[in-house]
Design a protein around this motif. Structure first.
Motif, PDB file in Angstrom:
ATOM      1  N   HIS A   7       0.838  -1.204   0.000  1.00 38.47           N
ATOM      2  CA  HIS A   7       0.000   0.000   0.000  1.00 38.47           C
ATOM      3  C   HIS A   7       0.873   1.253   0.000  1.00 38.47           C
ATOM      4  O   HIS A   7       1.485   1.609   1.001  1.00 38.47           O
ATOM      5  CB  HIS A   7      -0.894  -0.010   1.246  1.00 38.47           C
ATOM      6  CG  HIS A   7      -1.992   1.018   1.244  1.00 38.47           C
ATOM      7  ND1 HIS A   7      -3.331   0.688   1.208  1.00 38.47           N
ATOM      8  CD2 HIS A   7      -1.951   2.365   1.291  1.00 38.47           C
ATOM      9  CE1 HIS A   7      -4.061   1.778   1.243  1.00 38.47           C
ATOM     10  NE2 HIS A   7      -3.256   2.819   1.291  1.00 38.47           N
ATOM     11  N   GLU A  93      -8.201   2.299  -2.287  1.00 30.70           N
ATOM     12  CA  GLU A  93      -8.799   2.086  -1.006  1.00 30.70           C
ATOM     13  C   GLU A  93     -10.192   2.690  -0.931  1.00 30.70           C
ATOM     14  O   GLU A  93     -10.455   3.759  -1.478  1.00 30.70           O
ATOM     15  CB  GLU A  93      -7.918   2.642   0.125  1.00 30.70           C
ATOM     16  CG  GLU A  93      -7.565   4.126   0.059  1.00 30.70           C
ATOM     17  CD  GLU A  93      -6.557   4.474   1.178  1.00 30.70           C
ATOM     18  OE1 GLU A  93      -6.883   4.376   2.369  1.00 30.70           O
ATOM     19  OE2 GLU A  93      -5.422   4.834   0.803  1.00 30.70           O
ATOM     20  N   HIS A 154      -6.326  -2.167   5.642  1.00 29.16           N
ATOM     21  CA  HIS A 154      -4.970  -1.627   5.597  1.00 29.16           C
ATOM     22  C   HIS A 154      -4.723  -0.706   6.790  1.00 29.16           C
ATOM     23  O   HIS A 154      -5.658  -0.212   7.408  1.00 29.16           O
ATOM     24  CB  HIS A 154      -4.741  -0.931   4.251  1.00 29.16           C
ATOM     25  CG  HIS A 154      -4.785   0.555   4.293  1.00 29.16           C
ATOM     26  ND1 HIS A 154      -3.658   1.309   4.492  1.00 29.16           N
ATOM     27  CD2 HIS A 154      -5.806   1.425   4.194  1.00 29.16           C
ATOM     28  CE1 HIS A 154      -3.999   2.582   4.491  1.00 29.16           C
ATOM     29  NE2 HIS A 154      -5.292   2.686   4.317  1.00 29.16           N
TER      30      HIS A 154
HETATM   31 ZN   LIG Z   1      -5.995   4.631   4.147  1.00 30.69          ZN
END
Ligand SMILES: [Zn+2]
Ligand SMILES: [Zn+2]
Length: 259
Positions: A7, A93, A154
């Motif tokens: 990420h 996301e 995440h």
């Molecule tokens: Zn985030």
């Protein structure tokens, strides 16, 4: 050691001056792949461009909860067309963020539900952002996903019981360098006890630099520090931690040619 930064946001201006070097430094540090995560239509398109330019970068299609109130019905149709037409490895996301957000919770929930449906329709994993909203996040995932959607939460920052509730619905959690912060003892405990095959690692660059670099721009190479730190805390080698979390990420995102 091999490790994947699952990420990061390399499209931000703060990387304009040295993006290429940042990607090279990651490779040199053993970071074999990067998941560059979009947050709205503009950054999804930028992420796609980066994925075309660098073979070690994959892209996603996301709509951050902070932008949930900005999207129109036509925008949602465009979003779906983008997902259908491009090699995105995840929807995200997306999620819920009730910490100082301009987007009202009801709007966030409605958009998040649409995103879960989309992930299901295209059989894509989800990258979920959730802050101060764990119960609602889980409720939407259960109601819309019905066990048929896989995903990762995440920058996991909730308590231990929430971690195991996530595992119960088949989700994973990914940890950032916030586990290295001095005030994060409880979170570090969650990361230390977590089943190693149910977690991934990430930087969330340019945010969340590790304790020793705090306040500076973060970059994907630092996920190697995070792997080393967590391996040390768990009493295993960084190679083993890197191998297992990399394996998980390769399977989760369906990455080809990484291992
Ligand atoms: Zn985030
Ligand atoms: Zn992010």
């Amino acid at each position: 050691m091999k490790v994947i930064d699952t990420h990061c946001h390399l499209f931000f201006d703060s990387f304009d001056a040295d993006r290429e070097e940042v990607v090279k430094r990651a490779s040199a540090a053993g970071v074999c792949h990067l998941i560059n995560v979009g947050i709205d239509a503009e950054t999804n398109a930028q992420s796609l461009e980066l994925a075309k330019r660098f073979t070690n970068i994959s892209c996603t299609a996301g709509l951050h909860p902070h932008h949930a109130h900005e999207i129109t019905d036509a925008g949602l149709d465009e979003f779906e067309k983008f997902v259908a037409a491009n090699p995105v490895v995840a929807i995200g996301e997306v999620g819920l963020d009730y910490f100082k957000s301009q987007a009202p919770p009801e709007v966030q929930k409605k958009i998040f539900a649409r995103m879960v449906q989309l992930a299901k329709r295209y059989s894509l994993p989800m990258i979920v952002h959730s802050r101060d909203a764990f119960k609602d996040t889980l409720d939407v995932l259960k109601a819309e996903g019905k066990g048929a959607v896989k995903g990762v939460m995440h920058c996991f920052s909730y308590e231990s019981s929430s971690f195991y509730e996530l595992l119960d619905i088949g989700f994973l959690a990914s940890f950032t360098a916030n586990i290295t912060f001095k005030n994060a003892a409880a979170l570090l405990e969650v990361a230390k006890k977590a089943p190693l095959d149910r977690i991934m690692l990430e930087t969330d660059s340019p945010y969340l630099a590790p304790q020793s670099f705090r306040g500076r721009r973060n970059e994907p190479a630092n996920v190697a520090h995070l792997a080393e730190f967590l391996a040390g805390e768990r009493g295993i080698s960084k190679e083993e931690l890197g191998r297992i979390t990399t394996d998980t990420a390769v399977k989760f995102f369906g990455l080809k040619g990484v291992l």
